[in-house]
Design a protein around this motif. Structure first.
Motif, PDB file in Angstrom:
ATOM      1  N   PHE A 152     -45.697   3.959  21.301  1.00 21.22           N
ATOM      2  CA  PHE A 152     -44.544   4.112  22.184  1.00 21.22           C
ATOM      3  C   PHE A 152     -43.378   3.498  21.436  1.00 21.22           C
ATOM      4  CE2 PHE A 152     -47.756   3.776  25.681  1.00 21.22           C
ATOM      5  CZ  PHE A 152     -47.499   4.998  26.278  1.00 21.22           C
ATOM      6  N   PHE A 153     -42.226   4.170  21.435  1.00 23.92           N
ATOM      7  CA  PHE A 153     -41.005   3.594  20.881  1.00 23.92           C
ATOM      8  C   PHE A 153     -40.048   3.381  22.033  1.00 23.92           C
ATOM      9  CE2 PHE A 153     -36.664   4.226  19.113  1.00 23.92           C
ATOM     10  CZ  PHE A 153     -36.606   3.033  18.406  1.00 23.92           C
ATOM     11  N   HIS A 154     -39.724   2.128  22.300  1.00 20.55           N
ATOM     12  CA  HIS A 154     -38.799   1.772  23.377  1.00 20.55           C
ATOM     13  C   HIS A 154     -37.381   1.898  22.825  1.00 20.55           C
ATOM     14  CE1 HIS A 154     -41.976   0.153  26.047  1.00 20.55           C
ATOM     15  NE2 HIS A 154     -42.578  -0.067  24.900  1.00 20.55           N
ATOM     16  N   GLY A 178     -54.704  25.957   1.594  1.00 20.24           N
ATOM     17  CA  GLY A 178     -54.889  24.935   0.572  1.00 20.24           C
ATOM     18  C   GLY A 178     -54.528  23.529   1.008  1.00 20.24           C
ATOM     19  N   THR A 179     -54.337  23.318   2.317  1.00 23.60           N
ATOM     20  CA  THR A 179     -53.980  21.980   2.801  1.00 23.60           C
ATOM     21  C   THR A 179     -55.042  21.470   3.772  1.00 23.60           C
ATOM     22  OG1 THR A 179     -52.700  22.755   4.710  1.00 23.60           O
ATOM     23  CG2 THR A 179     -51.508  22.506   2.622  1.00 23.60           C
ATOM     24  N   GLU A 180     -55.004  20.169   4.009  1.00 24.98           N
ATOM     25  CA  GLU A 180     -55.852  19.538   5.004  1.00 24.98           C
ATOM     26  C   GLU A 180     -55.037  18.462   5.704  1.00 24.98           C
ATOM     27  OE1 GLU A 180     -59.145  17.945   2.798  1.00 24.98           O
ATOM     28  OE2 GLU A 180     -57.992  16.234   2.086  1.00 24.98           O
ATOM     29  N   ILE A 181     -55.418  18.112   6.895  1.00 19.99           N
ATOM     30  CA  ILE A 181     -54.710  17.080   7.649  1.00 19.99           C
ATOM     31  C   ILE A 181     -55.031  15.724   7.046  1.00 19.99           C
ATOM     32  CG2 ILE A 181     -54.518  15.910   9.885  1.00 19.99           C
ATOM     33  CD1 ILE A 181     -55.130  18.614  11.207  1.00 19.99           C
ATOM     34  N   SER A 182     -53.982  14.972   6.728  1.00 15.14           N
ATOM     35  CA  SER A 182     -54.196  13.606   6.244  1.00 15.14           C
ATOM     36  C   SER A 182     -54.061  12.611   7.396  1.00 15.14           C
ATOM     37  CB  SER A 182     -53.233  13.252   5.112  1.00 15.14           C
ATOM     38  OG  SER A 182     -51.904  13.320   5.546  1.00 15.14           O
ATOM     39  N   SER A 183     -53.195  12.907   8.353  1.00 21.26           N
ATOM     40  CA  SER A 183     -53.073  12.079   9.550  1.00 21.26           C
ATOM     41  C   SER A 183     -52.205  12.815  10.561  1.00 21.26           C
ATOM     42  CB  SER A 183     -52.460  10.709   9.224  1.00 21.26           C
ATOM     43  OG  SER A 183     -51.103  10.845   8.875  1.00 21.26           O
ATOM     44  N   VAL A 184     -52.305  12.370  11.798  1.00 20.32           N
ATOM     45  CA  VAL A 184     -51.444  12.863  12.868  1.00 20.32           C
ATOM     46  C   VAL A 184     -50.842  11.629  13.514  1.00 20.32           C
ATOM     47  CG1 VAL A 184     -51.326  14.084  15.076  1.00 20.32           C
ATOM     48  CG2 VAL A 184     -52.852  14.921  13.267  1.00 20.32           C
ATOM     49  N   ASP A 185     -49.521  11.532  13.496  1.00 23.45           N
ATOM     50  CA  ASP A 185     -48.831  10.381  14.067  1.00 23.45           C
ATOM     51  C   ASP A 185     -47.971  10.855  15.229  1.00 23.45           C
ATOM     52  OD1 ASP A 185     -49.759   8.550  12.059  1.00 23.45           O
ATOM     53  OD2 ASP A 185     -48.315   9.459  10.689  1.00 23.45           O
ATOM     54  N   VAL A 186     -48.198  10.260  16.383  1.00 21.85           N
ATOM     55  CA  VAL A 186     -47.424  10.598  17.571  1.00 21.85           C
ATOM     56  C   VAL A 186     -46.598   9.383  17.962  1.00 21.85           C
ATOM     57  CG1 VAL A 186     -47.535  11.254  20.015  1.00 21.85           C
ATOM     58  CG2 VAL A 186     -49.165  12.240  18.369  1.00 21.85           C
ATOM     59  N   ILE A 187     -45.303   9.613  18.150  1.00 20.88           N
ATOM     60  CA  ILE A 187     -44.412   8.573  18.657  1.00 20.88           C
ATOM     61  C   ILE A 187     -43.859   9.072  19.982  1.00 20.88           C
ATOM     62  CG2 ILE A 187     -42.294   7.259  18.300  1.00 20.88           C
ATOM     63  CD1 ILE A 187     -42.804   7.507  15.279  1.00 20.88           C
ATOM     64  N   VAL A 188     -44.184   8.371  21.047  1.00 23.07           N
ATOM     65  CA  VAL A 188     -43.696   8.711  22.384  1.00 23.07           C
ATOM     66  C   VAL A 188     -42.486   7.830  22.638  1.00 23.07           C
ATOM     67  CG1 VAL A 188     -44.245   8.801  24.842  1.00 23.07           C
ATOM     68  CG2 VAL A 188     -46.050   9.288  23.128  1.00 23.07           C
ATOM     69  N   ARG A 189     -41.321   8.434  22.791  1.00 21.05           N
ATOM     70  CA  ARG A 189     -40.081   7.694  23.013  1.00 21.05           C
ATOM     71  C   ARG A 189     -39.912   7.469  24.504  1.00 21.05           C
ATOM     72  NH1 ARG A 189     -37.120   8.022  18.306  1.00 21.05           N
ATOM     73  NH2 ARG A 189     -38.094   9.409  16.790  1.00 21.05           N
ATOM     74  N   VAL A 190     -39.640   6.208  24.860  1.00 21.57           N
ATOM     75  CA  VAL A 190     -39.510   5.863  26.273  1.00 21.57           C
ATOM     76  C   VAL A 190     -38.210   5.099  26.530  1.00 21.57           C
ATOM     77  CG1 VAL A 190     -41.994   5.854  26.697  1.00 21.57           C
ATOM     78  CG2 VAL A 190     -40.861   3.736  26.033  1.00 21.57           C
ATOM     79  N   ASN A 191     -37.709   5.233  27.756  1.00 20.06           N
ATOM     80  CA  ASN A 191     -36.553   4.489  28.265  1.00 20.06           C
ATOM     81  C   ASN A 191     -36.900   3.964  29.638  1.00 20.06           C
ATOM     82  OD1 ASN A 191     -34.423   4.883  26.293  1.00 20.06           O
ATOM     83  ND2 ASN A 191     -34.516   7.046  26.825  1.00 20.06           N
ATOM     84  N   SER A 192     -36.125   3.038  30.120  1.00 18.33           N
ATOM     85  CA  SER A 192     -36.294   2.552  31.499  1.00 18.33           C
ATOM     86  C   SER A 192     -35.971   3.675  32.460  1.00 18.33           C
ATOM     87  CB  SER A 192     -35.351   1.374  31.773  1.00 18.33           C
ATOM     88  OG  SER A 192     -35.651   0.308  30.921  1.00 18.33           O
ATOM     89  N   ARG A 193     -36.685   3.672  33.567  1.00 18.26           N
ATOM     90  CA  ARG A 193     -36.402   4.672  34.604  1.00 18.26           C
ATOM     91  C   ARG A 193     -35.031   4.423  35.188  1.00 18.26           C
ATOM     92  NH1 ARG A 193     -41.906   5.330  38.052  1.00 18.26           N
ATOM     93  NH2 ARG A 193     -43.099   6.046  36.298  1.00 18.26           N
ATOM     94  N   ARG A 194     -34.342   5.477  35.454  1.00 23.90           N
ATOM     95  CA  ARG A 194     -33.016   5.380  36.104  1.00 23.90           C
ATOM     96  C   ARG A 194     -33.102   6.059  37.442  1.00 23.90           C
ATOM     97  NH1 ARG A 194     -29.902   6.289  30.523  1.00 23.90           N
ATOM     98  NH2 ARG A 194     -30.924   4.544  29.613  1.00 23.90           N
ATOM     99  N   ASN A 195     -32.855   5.304  38.472  1.00 26.63           N
ATOM    100  CA  ASN A 195     -32.947   5.848  39.837  1.00 26.63           C
ATOM    101  C   ASN A 195     -31.642   6.418  40.281  1.00 26.63           C
ATOM    102  OD1 ASN A 195     -35.606   5.133  39.928  1.00 26.63           O
ATOM    103  ND2 ASN A 195     -35.189   3.123  40.797  1.00 26.63           N
TER     104      ASN A 195
END
Length: 146
Positions: free
Chosen positions: A102-104, A129-146
Motif C-alpha cells: 500500500f502506498f499512502h 522468449g520472455t518469462e515473468i521475473s516478478s509481479v509488483d503491485v502498489i495499491v495507492r490509498v488516501n484518507s476517506r473524504r466524506n
C-alpha cells in the motif's frame, strides 16, 4: 560514528559482515554502518534521503551519492528490494521476500501487503522468449473524504 554503531557486540558486527560478505560486498566501515541503520529496526521501507539523514544523525560521514551507490549495490546483491512508486520516488525495502505494498499518498509511506492477501490473475500472454521475473503491485490509498 554513533555509540550504537561503535558499541555493537562482536557477534552483531560478525552477522553484518557475514551478510555483506555472503552478498559479495566488501564490509567497509560505511557499509557496515549503513547495514546497521537498515537492519537494526526490522523490516522497513526507506528512501535514500531518509537513510542519509539517519546516517548524519548517527555521526556517519557519508554523502548522499554514496548512500545511493550502496543502496543500489545492496539491491543488486539481493539484500534490498527497490520499490519505485513513481518516476521521482523510490523506496528500499529490507523485506526481499515477494510481497506487495500500500502506498499512502498523503504521508508518502509504504506498508506491506502479505503475499497471501493479494492474488494476481489473468496475466496476458507474455511476449515470445520472455518469462515473468516478478509481479509488483502498489495499491495507492488516501484518507476517506466524506
Amino acid at each position: 560514528m554513533n555509540d550504537r554503531v561503535c558499541a555493537m557486540m562482536p557477534s552483531e558486527i560478525s552477522d553484518l559482515e557475514m551478510k555483506l560478505r555472503d552478498a559479495q560486498l566488501r564490509p567497509t566501515k560505511q557499509r557496515l554502518a549503513l547495514a546497521e541503520l537498515l537492519y537494526s529496526r526490522g523490516n522497513r521501507h526507506i528512501t535514500a534521503e531518509r537513510l542519509h539523514s539517519e546516517a548524519m544523525e548517527a555521526g556517519v560521514a557519508i554523502s548522499l551519492a554514496t548512500i545511493y551507490n550502496n543502496l543500489h549495490q545492496f539491491t543488486t546483491a539481493g539484500l534490498l528490494r527497490e520499490v519505485v512508486v513513481d518516476s521521482s520516488r523510490s523506496y528500499f525495502d529490507t523485506n526481499v521476500e515477494p510481497h506487495h505494498h500500500f502506498f499512502h499518498e498523503e504521508t508518502g509511506s509504504l506498508e506491506d501487503i502479505d503475499k497471501s492477501d493479494l492474488t494476481v490473475a489473468n496475466i496476458p500472454a507474455l511476449p515470445e522468449g520472455t518469462e515473468i521475473s516478478s509481479v509488483d503491485v502498489i495499491v495507492r490509498v488516501n484518507s476517506r473524504r466524506n
